[in-house]
Design a protein around this motif. Structure first.
Motif, PDB file in Angstrom:
ATOM      1  N   ARG A   1      -3.421   9.148   7.434  1.00  0.00           N
ATOM      2  CA  ARG A   1      -4.364   7.944   7.531  1.00  0.00           C
ATOM      3  C   ARG A   1      -5.640   7.931   6.437  1.00  0.00           C
ATOM      4  NH1 ARG A   1      -3.233  11.593  12.487  1.00  0.00           N
ATOM      5  NH2 ARG A   1      -4.921  12.512  12.493  1.00  0.00           N
ATOM      6  N   GLU A   2      -5.766   6.604   6.930  1.00  0.00           N
ATOM      7  CA  GLU A   2      -6.671   5.920   5.907  1.00  0.00           C
ATOM      8  C   GLU A   2      -7.145   4.483   6.017  1.00  0.00           C
ATOM      9  OE1 GLU A   2      -4.567   7.437   0.862  1.00  0.00           O
ATOM     10  OE2 GLU A   2      -6.051   5.537   1.567  1.00  0.00           O
TER      11      GLU A   2
ATOM     12  N   GLY B   1       0.889   7.336   6.903  1.00  0.00           N
ATOM     13  CA  GLY B   1       1.457   6.564   5.082  1.00  0.00           C
ATOM     14  C   GLY B   1       2.258   7.889   4.236  1.00  0.00           C
ATOM     15  N   LYS B   2       1.893   8.072   3.201  1.00  0.00           N
ATOM     16  CA  LYS B   2       2.288   8.211   2.644  1.00  0.00           C
ATOM     17  C   LYS B   2       3.212   7.227   2.109  1.00  0.00           C
ATOM     18  CE  LYS B   2       0.182  13.306   3.852  1.00  0.00           C
ATOM     19  NZ  LYS B   2       0.669  14.529   4.033  1.00  0.00           N
TER      20      LYS B   2
ATOM     21  N   PHE C   1       0.663  -1.695   0.608  1.00  0.00           N
ATOM     22  CA  PHE C   1       0.159  -0.174  -0.189  1.00  0.00           C
ATOM     23  C   PHE C   1       0.752   1.507  -0.347  1.00  0.00           C
ATOM     24  CE2 PHE C   1      -2.335  -3.784   2.033  1.00  0.00           C
ATOM     25  CZ  PHE C   1      -3.589  -3.674   1.471  1.00  0.00           C
ATOM     26  N   ASN C   2       0.297   2.586  -0.192  1.00  0.00           N
ATOM     27  CA  ASN C   2       1.357   3.311  -0.735  1.00  0.00           C
ATOM     28  C   ASN C   2       0.634   5.114  -0.329  1.00  0.00           C
ATOM     29  OD1 ASN C   2       3.026   6.415  -0.913  1.00  0.00           O
ATOM     30  ND2 ASN C   2       3.821   5.191  -2.362  1.00  0.00           N
ATOM     31  N   THR C   3      -0.391   4.966   0.444  1.00  0.00           N
ATOM     32  CA  THR C   3      -1.449   5.336   0.495  1.00  0.00           C
ATOM     33  C   THR C   3      -1.107   7.227   0.397  1.00  0.00           C
ATOM     34  OG1 THR C   3      -1.420   6.239   3.474  1.00  0.00           O
ATOM     35  CG2 THR C   3      -2.901   4.012   2.515  1.00  0.00           C
ATOM     36  N   THR C   4      -2.376   7.958  -0.387  1.00  0.00           N
ATOM     37  CA  THR C   4      -1.993   9.437  -0.409  1.00  0.00           C
ATOM     38  C   THR C   4      -2.055  10.254   0.811  1.00  0.00           C
ATOM     39  OG1 THR C   4      -4.478   9.742  -0.681  1.00  0.00           O
ATOM     40  CG2 THR C   4      -2.410   8.941  -2.806  1.00  0.00           C
ATOM     41  N   GLN C   5      -2.391   9.284   1.967  1.00  0.00           N
ATOM     42  CA  GLN C   5      -3.496  10.471   3.396  1.00  0.00           C
ATOM     43  C   GLN C   5      -2.318   9.855   4.175  1.00  0.00           C
ATOM     44  OE1 GLN C   5      -7.233  11.886   4.025  1.00  0.00           O
ATOM     45  NE2 GLN C   5      -7.850  10.898   2.339  1.00  0.00           N
TER      46      GLN C   5
ATOM     47  N   ILE D   1      -8.832   1.247   4.228  1.00  0.00           N
ATOM     48  CA  ILE D   1      -8.848   0.298   3.093  1.00  0.00           C
ATOM     49  C   ILE D   1      -9.857  -0.914   3.262  1.00  0.00           C
ATOM     50  CG2 ILE D   1      -7.217   0.255   0.896  1.00  0.00           C
ATOM     51  CD1 ILE D   1      -5.683   1.882   1.913  1.00  0.00           C
TER      52      ILE D   1
ATOM     53  N   SER E   1       0.890   0.607  11.138  1.00  0.00           N
ATOM     54  CA  SER E   1      -0.492   0.184  10.795  1.00  0.00           C
ATOM     55  C   SER E   1      -1.500  -0.923  11.422  1.00  0.00           C
ATOM     56  CB  SER E   1      -0.182   0.298   9.147  1.00  0.00           C
ATOM     57  OG  SER E   1       0.873  -0.350   8.854  1.00  0.00           O
TER      58      SER E   1
ATOM     59  N   GLU F   1      -4.490   2.536   8.001  1.00  0.00           N
ATOM     60  CA  GLU F   1      -3.174   3.397   8.484  1.00  0.00           C
ATOM     61  C   GLU F   1      -2.798   4.434   8.757  1.00  0.00           C
ATOM     62  OE1 GLU F   1       0.062   3.838   7.403  1.00  0.00           O
ATOM     63  OE2 GLU F   1       0.779   2.646   5.542  1.00  0.00           O
TER      64      GLU F   1
END
Lengths: 138, 138, 138
Positions: C16-17, C125-126, C10-14, C19, C48, C122
């Motif tokens: 905290r997320e 993240g990022k 995973f590679n979140t844009t925020q 999914i 995470s 997450e």
């Protein structure tokens, strides 16, 4: 490898209750005939919990206060989830208490310390809900 | 299916301590000879914990503050459990930190990410207490 | 005994997320060919989480508020861990949400109640991070 599966059903009279299910779990293990392995016991609903702790009434009052302090039920309007529902707090309480336990099976017994007891934690009751028992081993 | 069982004993000098037990768990895995399977490691007492996190001293101070904020030890009289006992807070702290971890075993090794370490979390110490290690697999 | 292993990335844009990874986990189970057993799914990072709850947007907002109340991100300076890091809160949030889930496999399916869904949580993240899926059984 042997495997065993059973559902246990509950219908509590109150919104929140803690029920010692160790005797039912022992009976599942006996039925399974498994002597060495792992036992998973989990809530099948996302507003209830299975956890291991002490069967002591004072402690259960302390759990109620602790959970109400960390994730209070009311006002229901404080939670975005509570539009058609009123049970957001139950989702959070179950998160703190945990969904599941995994227990070692050794020589046909729950491999427990002296005070370990398995509880069903209901946080949104007054309706039929289920727990799953799955055992794998030999 | 192979299975392996071992108890690890602890007697902390302080009421609360976090102890990295990853080396002992690795030794259990080596002894077991199991190459593929699952490892369960759980506290056998209901006032202590087994969990996975970072072995970093600052973080361990943060855990202490966090747990004391969510489930303070004192005053002992705030808990219904504390009539003959004084450890209700330890039951609650262990609930937050968790009873157990389940770890994948792959090619004879703990299948871990870069920073994962297994800790024994003692919240009512100064006496002999146990952790169970159970491994099943092939 | 069969075993199966896979990493999900995973590679979140925020920062905290949450999914929903249930479809990916179902695909792992299908690939494994395992019909009866246990599935472990765990975060391989210590900031995470993998947990089971409801896929409902309002509830996910409630989780964010709940976690920020119990273990606020800011000010970063409130945590001893945050010298070179700024993610102490993520270690604590993951502790509340849990590292792992263990799911029963029955007749080749995730043995779930009506609303159970598996989430990757997450909290820092990022960047690229991993989840491990391990299945054992027959």
């Amino acid at each position: 490898m042997k495997s065993y599966r059973k559902e246990l059903w509950f219908n509590t009279t109150q919104r929140r209750e803690l029920i010692n299910i160790t005797p039912e779990i022992r009976e599942c293990l006996r039925e399974s005939g498994i002597k060495e392995g792992l036992l998973l016991c989990n809530a099948m609903h996302i507003t209830s919990s299975v956890f291991i702790n002490d069967d002591e009434g004072g402690l259960h009052q302390d759990f109620e206060k602790f959970l109400e302090r960390l994730a209070p039920e009311k006002p229901h309007s404080q939670y975005a989830h509570n539009t058609y529902e009123d049970n957001a707090d139950a989702h959070l309480k179950r998160t703190i208490m945990g969904r599941e336990v995994v227990v070692a099976i050794t020589e046909g017994k729950l491999d427990f310390g002296p005070w370990e007891q398995i509880f069903y934690g209901e946080f949104d009751g007054k309706r039929r809900k289920r727990v799953l028992v799955k055992i794998i081993g030999a």
